[in-house]
Motif scaffolding. Structure first.
Motif, PDB file in Angstrom:
ATOM      1  N   LEU A 168       0.564  -0.834   0.567  1.00 58.45           N
ATOM      2  CA  LEU A 168       0.023   0.510   0.531  1.00 58.45           C
ATOM      3  C   LEU A 168       0.736   1.217   0.376  1.00 58.45           C
ATOM      4  CD1 LEU A 168      -2.655  -0.887   2.265  1.00 58.45           C
ATOM      5  CD2 LEU A 168      -3.115  -0.772   0.323  1.00 58.45           C
ATOM      6  N   ILE A 169       1.970   1.132   0.628  1.00 56.98           N
ATOM      7  CA  ILE A 169       3.224   2.429   0.568  1.00 56.98           C
ATOM      8  C   ILE A 169       2.917   3.139  -0.952  1.00 56.98           C
ATOM      9  CG2 ILE A 169       5.279   3.320   1.653  1.00 56.98           C
ATOM     10  CD1 ILE A 169       3.108   2.218   3.453  1.00 56.98           C
ATOM     11  N   SER A 170       3.127   4.181  -1.148  1.00 55.78           N
ATOM     12  CA  SER A 170       3.803   4.435  -2.362  1.00 55.78           C
ATOM     13  C   SER A 170       4.734   5.046  -2.670  1.00 55.78           C
ATOM     14  CB  SER A 170       2.841   6.484  -2.061  1.00 55.78           C
ATOM     15  OG  SER A 170       3.478   6.659  -1.760  1.00 55.78           O
ATOM     16  N   GLY A 171       4.408   4.567  -4.246  1.00 55.18           N
ATOM     17  CA  GLY A 171       6.210   4.811  -4.767  1.00 55.18           C
ATOM     18  C   GLY A 171       6.886   3.479  -5.482  1.00 55.18           C
ATOM     19  N   THR A 172       7.923   3.224  -5.970  1.00 52.39           N
ATOM     20  CA  THR A 172       8.554   2.511  -6.702  1.00 52.39           C
ATOM     21  C   THR A 172       9.185   1.111  -5.104  1.00 52.39           C
ATOM     22  OG1 THR A 172      10.651   3.682  -6.469  1.00 52.39           O
ATOM     23  CG2 THR A 172       9.530   3.900  -8.239  1.00 52.39           C
ATOM     24  N   ALA A 173       9.061   0.271  -5.874  1.00 48.45           N
ATOM     25  CA  ALA A 173       9.924  -0.690  -4.557  1.00 48.45           C
ATOM     26  C   ALA A 173      11.052   0.226  -3.727  1.00 48.45           C
ATOM     27  CB  ALA A 173      10.446  -1.658  -4.927  1.00 48.45           C
ATOM     28  N   ASP A 174      12.341   1.083  -4.560  1.00 47.44           N
ATOM     29  CA  ASP A 174      13.430   1.716  -3.595  1.00 47.44           C
ATOM     30  C   ASP A 174      12.352   2.811  -2.201  1.00 47.44           C
ATOM     31  OD1 ASP A 174      14.940  -0.021  -4.709  1.00 47.44           O
ATOM     32  OD2 ASP A 174      16.087   1.375  -6.064  1.00 47.44           O
ATOM     33  N   GLU A 175      12.073   3.624  -3.978  1.00 47.13           N
ATOM     34  CA  GLU A 175      10.955   4.941  -2.351  1.00 47.13           C
ATOM     35  C   GLU A 175      10.456   4.003  -1.335  1.00 47.13           C
ATOM     36  OE1 GLU A 175      10.552   7.741  -6.010  1.00 47.13           O
ATOM     37  OE2 GLU A 175       8.821   6.769  -5.769  1.00 47.13           O
ATOM     38  N   LYS A 176       9.715   3.295  -1.566  1.00 47.92           N
ATOM     39  CA  LYS A 176       8.836   2.666  -0.265  1.00 47.92           C
ATOM     40  C   LYS A 176       9.841   1.760   0.738  1.00 47.92           C
ATOM     41  CE  LYS A 176       5.434   0.553  -2.852  1.00 47.92           C
ATOM     42  NZ  LYS A 176       4.277  -0.794  -2.750  1.00 47.92           N
ATOM     43  N   TRP A 177      11.166   1.244  -0.010  1.00 51.62           N
ATOM     44  CA  TRP A 177      12.243   0.792   1.000  1.00 51.62           C
ATOM     45  C   TRP A 177      12.755   2.223   1.757  1.00 51.62           C
ATOM     46  CZ3 TRP A 177      13.644  -1.838   5.380  1.00 51.62           C
ATOM     47  CH2 TRP A 177      15.477  -1.941   4.801  1.00 51.62           C
ATOM     48  N   ASN A 178      13.328   3.317   1.000  1.00 44.61           N
ATOM     49  CA  ASN A 178      13.331   4.397   1.259  1.00 44.61           C
ATOM     50  C   ASN A 178      13.045   4.918   2.779  1.00 44.61           C
ATOM     51  OD1 ASN A 178      15.891   3.898   0.079  1.00 44.61           O
ATOM     52  ND2 ASN A 178      15.551   5.385  -1.673  1.00 44.61           N
ATOM     53  N   LYS A 179      11.370   5.245   2.810  1.00 42.25           N
ATOM     54  CA  LYS A 179      10.622   5.303   3.279  1.00 42.25           C
ATOM     55  C   LYS A 179      10.394   4.677   4.763  1.00 42.25           C
ATOM     56  CE  LYS A 179       7.074   6.825   0.402  1.00 42.25           C
ATOM     57  NZ  LYS A 179       5.249   6.943   0.336  1.00 42.25           N
ATOM     58  N   ILE A 180      10.199   3.872   4.531  1.00 46.24           N
ATOM     59  CA  ILE A 180       9.971   2.441   5.461  1.00 46.24           C
ATOM     60  C   ILE A 180      11.167   3.382   6.562  1.00 46.24           C
ATOM     61  CG2 ILE A 180      10.174   0.479   6.327  1.00 46.24           C
ATOM     62  CD1 ILE A 180       8.092  -0.127   4.339  1.00 46.24           C
ATOM     63  N   LEU A 181      12.398   2.338   5.902  1.00 48.79           N
ATOM     64  CA  LEU A 181      13.809   3.137   6.644  1.00 48.79           C
ATOM     65  C   LEU A 181      13.758   3.993   7.866  1.00 48.79           C
ATOM     66  CD1 LEU A 181      15.602   1.463   7.831  1.00 48.79           C
ATOM     67  CD2 LEU A 181      17.443   2.183   5.844  1.00 48.79           C
ATOM     68  N   ALA A 182      13.583   5.646   6.964  1.00 54.29           N
ATOM     69  CA  ALA A 182      13.526   7.138   7.664  1.00 54.29           C
ATOM     70  C   ALA A 182      12.772   6.598   8.606  1.00 54.29           C
ATOM     71  CB  ALA A 182      12.597   7.816   6.269  1.00 54.29           C
ATOM     72  N   PHE A 183      11.417   6.057   8.493  1.00 54.48           N
ATOM     73  CA  PHE A 183      10.227   5.581   9.644  1.00 54.48           C
ATOM     74  C   PHE A 183      10.778   5.606  10.740  1.00 54.48           C
ATOM     75  CE2 PHE A 183       5.465   4.830  10.763  1.00 54.48           C
ATOM     76  CZ  PHE A 183       5.365   6.308  10.991  1.00 54.48           C
ATOM     77  N   TYR A 184      10.890   4.555  10.466  1.00 51.69           N
ATOM     78  CA  TYR A 184      11.311   3.206  11.729  1.00 51.69           C
ATOM     79  C   TYR A 184      12.564   4.165  12.168  1.00 51.69           C
ATOM     80  CZ  TYR A 184      10.100  -0.881   9.123  1.00 51.69           C
ATOM     81  OH  TYR A 184       8.864  -1.422   9.125  1.00 51.69           O
TER      82      TYR A 184
END
Ligand code: DON
Length: 388
Positions: A168-184
């Motif tokens: 569900l997270i928006s963006g490409t796979a790389d964008e999702k991963w970067n967003k998730i890591l920054a969020f954590y």
């Protein structure tokens, strides 16, 4: 009548003081690095936290129950004797004991924070409709649950629902991963990184999760490429945290979405109840009911050996010890958190957790339940304590 008037006067005094003590703290996004320690009306006293943590550590450190996870090969090699406890209150009092600097993989605890990110992006109605929130009563990686449950995804805490939440997270796979890591990292208040050896070990053995994602395609319950979603999910499970960082992530939930150390609003306040509800329903998988019964705190476990439990408004207790029970929950971490919860009267289902009926408690526990506003005032040197 005069008691009513007195009560009303007291209420007005409390309101005025609250507004002057906590100006705009609810609505304003604060900048990283600013001092943030707010005074929580229900945060426990440092001495009580220390006593509870020390006692739990001494009581359970020799416990040998459980077995390391081995379906992710690298986890079988982690020292089973490692044990740490971290407690952080919403006003940023911190306690830690044991191997609290050791970095272990966050594993399923990550699901809580990706859910929080999805809620930030999509809001609760969309997430509820696309994922659901029913307990499966089955193991966390159950294929049967995906087939049987009307929603198929079940809830965001089991693997199928968590992989769908990643999608569900928006963006490409790389964008999702970067967003998730920054969020954590924002929730932890420190920069987190992925543990490469864990990621490689899990990516080489995650055929089960890929099968779950493929099954979700059949039911139209995954919202991006299934293979990419599993890969981002595997990365998020491989993020390294230590017990202190995990406690801070939990304390951010307890503090209504604001990291108590940095003052950064990470999670929208209105989403906190949904996240804690999901943790209460399914945070410890098929033993979530027993956990609610005996401990009464929203919590989440991971097969890396970590568990974090959240006492809303008060703080979080995190514990780490690799050996797990049959359901995949750390044996020692469960015992330690239960002990601390009972000592601090944190059970959210008990009115005693907010002081009701505390008169029946021993003196030390009664002090912990003193009206929070008074305790807040006492801690501020510039404001004289009020005596009613
Ligand atoms: O997907 C898995 O199987 C793991 N990465 C996470 C599972 C897990 O942590 C279950 N927790 N108790």
């Amino acid at each position: 009548m005069s008691r009513i008037v007195k009560g009303f006067n007291l209420f007005i005094v409390c309101c005025v003081l609250t507004f002057s003590i906590f100006p705009q703290t609810q609505s304003r996004n604060r900048v990283a690095g600013t001092a943030a320690a707010q005074c929580s009306p229900v945060a426990p006293r440092a001495a009580e936290v220390r006593a509870a943590g020390d006692e739990a550590y001494m009581k359970f450190r020799g416990d040998t129950g459980g077995k390391n996870a081995d379906y992710i090969p690298v986890l079988a090699k982690v020292d089973p004797k490692l044990f740490g406890i971290g407690i952080i209150s919403t006003d940023n009092q911190t306690y830690s004991r044991g191997d609290v600097q050791y970095f272990f993989s966050i594993q399923s605890i990550s699901k809580v924070f990706t859910l929080a990110l999805a809620l930030n992006e999509l809001g609760p109605d969309a997430v509820f409709q696309k994922i659901g929130s029913e307990a499966t009563g089955r193991p966390f990686n159950s294929v049967e649950a995906v087939a049987d449950m009307p929603t198929h995804t079940g809830n965001p805490m089991v693997n199928a629902g968590a992989i769908a939440t990643v999608s569900l997270i928006s963006g490409t796979a790389d964008e999702k991963w970067n967003k998730i890591l920054a969020f954590y990292s924002q929730a932890a208040g420190e920069k987190l990184t992925m543990l490469d050896d864990v990621y490689k070990s899990e990516a080489a053995t995650n055929q089960g999760n890929r099968a779950l994602a493929a099954l979700l395609v059949k039911y139209n319950r995954i919202y991006a490429d299934p293979e990419e979603s599993v890969d981002v999910y595997t990365k998020q499970c491989s993020v390294g945290v230590n017990t202190k960082q995990l406690a801070m992530m939990g304390a951010t939930l307890a503090n209504n979405g604001v990291n108590p150390a940095t003052g950064v609003r990470v999670i929208k306040a209105e989403n906190i109840p949904y996240i804690l509800a999901a943790m209460s329903t399914a945070g410890l998988y098929d033993s979530s009911g027993a956990w609610a019964w005996h401990v009464g705190l929203p919590a989440k476990s991971g097969v890396g050996g970590g568990i974090v439990a959240v006492a809303p408004g008060k703080g979080a207790v995190a514990a780490f010890a690799p050996p797990l029970d049959e359901a995949g929950n750390s044996v020692k971490a469960q015992k330690a958190i239960k002990y601390v919860e009972q000592k601090l009267d944190y059970d959210v289902f008990s009115p005693r957790s907010v002081g009701l009926g505390a008169g029946a408690l021993p003196a030390r526990a009664r002090r912990a339940h003193r009206p929070g506003l008074l305790r807040c005032l006492e801690r501020r040197s510039t404001i004289r304590p009020l005596r009613f």
